[in-house]
Write an enzyme that holds these catalytic residues in place. Structure first.
Site, PDB file in Angstrom:
ATOM      1  N   LYS A   1       0.857  -1.076  -0.048  1.00 55.82           N
ATOM      2  CA  LYS A   1       0.074   0.031  -0.096  1.00 55.82           C
ATOM      3  C   LYS A   1       0.899   1.185  -0.004  1.00 55.82           C
ATOM      4  O   LYS A   1       0.531   2.376  -0.700  1.00 55.82           O
ATOM      5  CB  LYS A   1      -1.079   0.004   1.142  1.00 55.82           C
ATOM      6  CG  LYS A   1      -1.967  -0.980   0.966  1.00 55.82           C
ATOM      7  CD  LYS A   1      -3.127  -0.903   1.997  1.00 55.82           C
ATOM      8  CE  LYS A   1      -4.457  -1.754   1.365  1.00 55.82           C
ATOM      9  NZ  LYS A   1      -5.435  -2.207   2.624  1.00 55.82           N
TER      10      LYS A   1
ATOM     11  N   LYS B   1      -5.914 -10.716  -7.980  1.00 55.91           N
ATOM     12  CA  LYS B   1      -7.120 -11.151  -7.175  1.00 55.91           C
ATOM     13  C   LYS B   1      -8.095 -10.295  -7.251  1.00 55.91           C
ATOM     14  O   LYS B   1      -7.912  -8.865  -7.564  1.00 55.91           O
ATOM     15  CB  LYS B   1      -6.869 -11.555  -5.617  1.00 55.91           C
ATOM     16  CG  LYS B   1      -6.367 -10.291  -4.966  1.00 55.91           C
ATOM     17  CD  LYS B   1      -6.474 -10.250  -3.312  1.00 55.91           C
ATOM     18  CE  LYS B   1      -6.082  -8.939  -2.558  1.00 55.91           C
ATOM     19  NZ  LYS B   1      -6.132  -8.939  -1.335  1.00 55.91           N
TER      20      LYS B   1
ATOM     21  N   LYS C   1     -11.676  -5.188  -3.583  1.00 51.64           N
ATOM     22  CA  LYS C   1     -12.354  -3.731  -3.381  1.00 51.64           C
ATOM     23  C   LYS C   1     -11.741  -2.597  -4.079  1.00 51.64           C
ATOM     24  O   LYS C   1     -12.235  -1.791  -4.679  1.00 51.64           O
ATOM     25  CB  LYS C   1     -12.934  -3.567  -2.010  1.00 51.64           C
ATOM     26  CG  LYS C   1     -13.615  -4.630  -1.254  1.00 51.64           C
ATOM     27  CD  LYS C   1     -13.962  -4.139   0.190  1.00 51.64           C
ATOM     28  CE  LYS C   1     -13.221  -5.297   0.935  1.00 51.64           C
ATOM     29  NZ  LYS C   1     -14.031  -5.618   2.321  1.00 51.64           N
TER      30      LYS C   1
HETATM   31  P1  TYM Z   1     -10.925  -8.293   3.885  1.00 53.39           P
HETATM   32  O1  TYM Z   1     -12.254  -7.710   4.642  1.00 53.39           O
HETATM   33  O2  TYM Z   1     -10.232  -7.782   3.162  1.00 53.39           O
HETATM   34  O3  TYM Z   1     -11.863  -9.833   3.428  1.00 53.39           O
HETATM   35  C1  TYM Z   1     -12.758 -10.716   3.862  1.00 53.39           C
HETATM   36  C2  TYM Z   1     -12.289 -11.982   3.590  1.00 53.39           C
HETATM   37  O4  TYM Z   1     -12.500 -12.280   2.115  1.00 53.39           O
HETATM   38  C3  TYM Z   1     -11.191 -12.988   1.421  1.00 53.39           C
HETATM   39  N1  TYM Z   1     -11.073 -12.467   0.301  1.00 53.39           N
HETATM   40  C4  TYM Z   1     -10.728 -13.292  -0.789  1.00 53.39           C
HETATM   41  N2  TYM Z   1     -11.018 -14.738  -0.854  1.00 53.39           N
HETATM   42  C5  TYM Z   1     -10.883 -15.288  -2.106  1.00 53.39           C
HETATM   43  N3  TYM Z   1     -10.431 -14.501  -3.164  1.00 53.39           N
HETATM   44  C6  TYM Z   1     -10.468 -13.212  -3.252  1.00 53.39           C
HETATM   45  N4  TYM Z   1     -10.299 -12.172  -4.421  1.00 53.39           N
HETATM   46  C7  TYM Z   1     -10.611 -12.535  -2.004  1.00 53.39           C
HETATM   47  N5  TYM Z   1     -10.522 -11.209  -1.446  1.00 53.39           N
HETATM   48  C8  TYM Z   1     -10.947 -11.170  -0.212  1.00 53.39           C
HETATM   49  C9  TYM Z   1     -10.186 -12.437   2.661  1.00 53.39           C
HETATM   50  O5  TYM Z   1      -9.090 -13.259   2.646  1.00 53.39           O
HETATM   51  C10 TYM Z   1     -10.952 -12.611   3.959  1.00 53.39           C
HETATM   52  O6  TYM Z   1     -10.996 -13.776   4.503  1.00 53.39           O
HETATM   53  N6  TYM Z   1      -7.729  -8.284   7.453  1.00 53.39           N
HETATM   54  C11 TYM Z   1      -8.952  -9.142   7.212  1.00 53.39           C
HETATM   55  C12 TYM Z   1     -10.091  -8.821   8.187  1.00 53.39           C
HETATM   56  C13 TYM Z   1      -9.643  -9.357   9.520  1.00 53.39           C
HETATM   57  C14 TYM Z   1      -9.747 -10.650   9.965  1.00 53.39           C
HETATM   58  C15 TYM Z   1      -9.089 -10.468  11.460  1.00 53.39           C
HETATM   59  C16 TYM Z   1      -9.892 -11.796   9.479  1.00 53.39           C
HETATM   60  C17 TYM Z   1      -9.557  -8.643  10.596  1.00 53.39           C
HETATM   61  N7  TYM Z   1      -9.373  -9.218  11.754  1.00 53.39           N
HETATM   62  C18 TYM Z   1      -9.173 -11.802  12.202  1.00 53.39           C
HETATM   63  C19 TYM Z   1      -9.804 -13.051  10.105  1.00 53.39           C
HETATM   64  C20 TYM Z   1      -9.390 -13.072  11.429  1.00 53.39           C
HETATM   65  C21 TYM Z   1      -9.411  -8.534   6.094  1.00 53.39           C
HETATM   66  O7  TYM Z   1      -9.084  -7.334   5.417  1.00 53.39           O
HETATM   67  O8  TYM Z   1     -10.282  -9.068   5.165  1.00 53.39           O
END
Ligand code: TYM
Length: 330
Positions: A112, A193, A196
């Site tokens: 980022k 991938k 958003k």
């Molecule tokens: P976030 O909000 O970016 O994404 C949520 C979940 O979606 C998955 N994901 C994907 N899986 C497959 N293909 C894709 N293109 C794709 N894009 C997103 C992510 O891997 C995620 O599982 N840091 C985390 C949020 C978080 C979290 C946690 C997760 C905060 N604390 C504790 C697990 C445990 C995040 O930004 O996910």
């Protein structure tokens, strides 16, 4: 039951198909066999400057999407991270266990900032708050997509470090990453991938999008110049991505989906994938309309979930405070 935990950031008005297939589908399956905790990572979302009213809206919408996707709040605790203030507190303890160089090597921060994003310190300490989220609940497994793997690794390192320094107190979690589904690709750029922030509107499928637009995006997905429908993510990323999407939603092994298109072209594949996606998302969207029509009920579900989460979090935090040597307040 062993415990699992996962979260999603409320950083947009709709989850996308990657969030759904990479994570939410598994959350729903796993709640049969695990004591599940699922939360909206609203504190993490503060790392992206957002209008307060927009953040509030997105937090409710994200929680509603968990439910619309099939998370059952009777069985699984569904809550907002900020409602359980122990997350921030344990996050601080994790910051103090992390070396500066170690945090500097985290790829999310490096990527980022390399893109010129104006990073705040919250983005730098993001992985340590995430470690706190996970370790707070003694989670055995964390169902996430492939992009979260490095965050799971630092979480495991921090748990082990804590246990070595202060005595066994935290469960070392395992990532639960489903092969194939773990990385849904951008429809226009199938080597990146779906995301958003990174994907163009045509490369992304929002779960709340108009079905006609969803179908159109799938029909214009980038494929390749040979004409054989075959699963081979290395050389046929676009076609393979479509096959994976079909496979998860139709519950058919990916090779079987591919075989069913023998002798047919990409046009047929895209048409059928569009049908499968729209068919799955129509009931999801209907359920969202119902859920959003009753925000008081949604807030009630989140309050109940936070009560359940706080019970666990207060116990863990008491243990952690004691271990690290913080004086009890009498
Ligand atoms: P976030 O909000 O970016 O994404 C949520 C979940 O979606 C998955 N994901 C994907 N899986 C497959 N293909 C894709 N293109 C794709 N894009 C997103 C992510 O891997 C995620 O599982 N840091 C985390 C949020 C978080 C979290 C946690 C997760 C905060 N604390 C504790 C697990 C445990 C995040 O930004 O996910």
């Amino acid at each position: 039951l062993p415990r699992i935990l996962s979260g999603m950031q409320p950083t947009s008005d709709s989850l996308h198909l990657g969030n759904y297939l990479g994570a939410l589908v598994n959350w729903v399956k796993l709640q049969d066999d695990f004591d599940a905790f699922y939360f909206v990572a609203d504190l993490h979302a503060l790392t992206v400057p957002t209008d307060p009213a927009v953040l509030r809206h997105r937090t409710r919408v994200t929680a509603a999407q968990f439910l619309a996707g099939g998370v059952d709040p009777e069985r699984s605790a569904v809550f907002c991270q900020s409602h359980v203030t122990e997350h921030a507190e344990l996050g601080w303890v994790m910051n103090c266990l992390t070396a500066f160089g170690e945090a500097s090597r985290m790829t999310q921060f490096k990527d980022k900032t390399a893109k010129g994003q104006n990073a705040n310190v919250g983005l730098f300490t993001y992985p340590m708050l995430m470690a706190a989220d996970i370790l707070m609940y003694d989670a055995a497994y964390v169902p996430v997509g492939e992009d979260q793997r490095q965050h799971l690794e630092i979480t495991r390192d921090l748990a082990e470090r804590f246990n070595t320094r202060f005595g066994e107190a935290l469960v070392v979690p395992e990532p639960y990453i489903v092969k194939g589904a773990a990385k849904i690709m951008d429809l226009q750029d199938p080597t990146s991938k779906m995301s958003k922030t990174g994907s163009s509107p045509k490369g992304l499928i929002d779960l709340m999008e108009d079905p006609a637009k969803i179908a159109k995006n799938i029909r214009s997905a980038v494929t390749d110049t040979d004409a054989e429908v075959r699963y081979d993510p290395e050389t046929k990323a676009g076609v393979s991505n479509l096959l994976v999407i079909h496979s998860i939603l139709s519950g058919t092994p990916v090779e079987e989906v591919a075989a069913s298109f023998a002798g047919r072209g990409y046009g047929d594949l895209k048409k059928e994938v569009a049908e499968v996606v729209v068919e799955s998302l129509t009931p999801f969207q209907q359920r969202m309309t119902e859920l959003l029509a009753d925000p008081a009920e949604l807030d009630r579900i989140l309050a109940t979930g936070a009560d359940r989460a706080r019970e666990v979090a207060s116990t863990t935090m008491a243990r952690v405070r004691d271990r690290v040597g913080l004086l009890p307040s009498v």
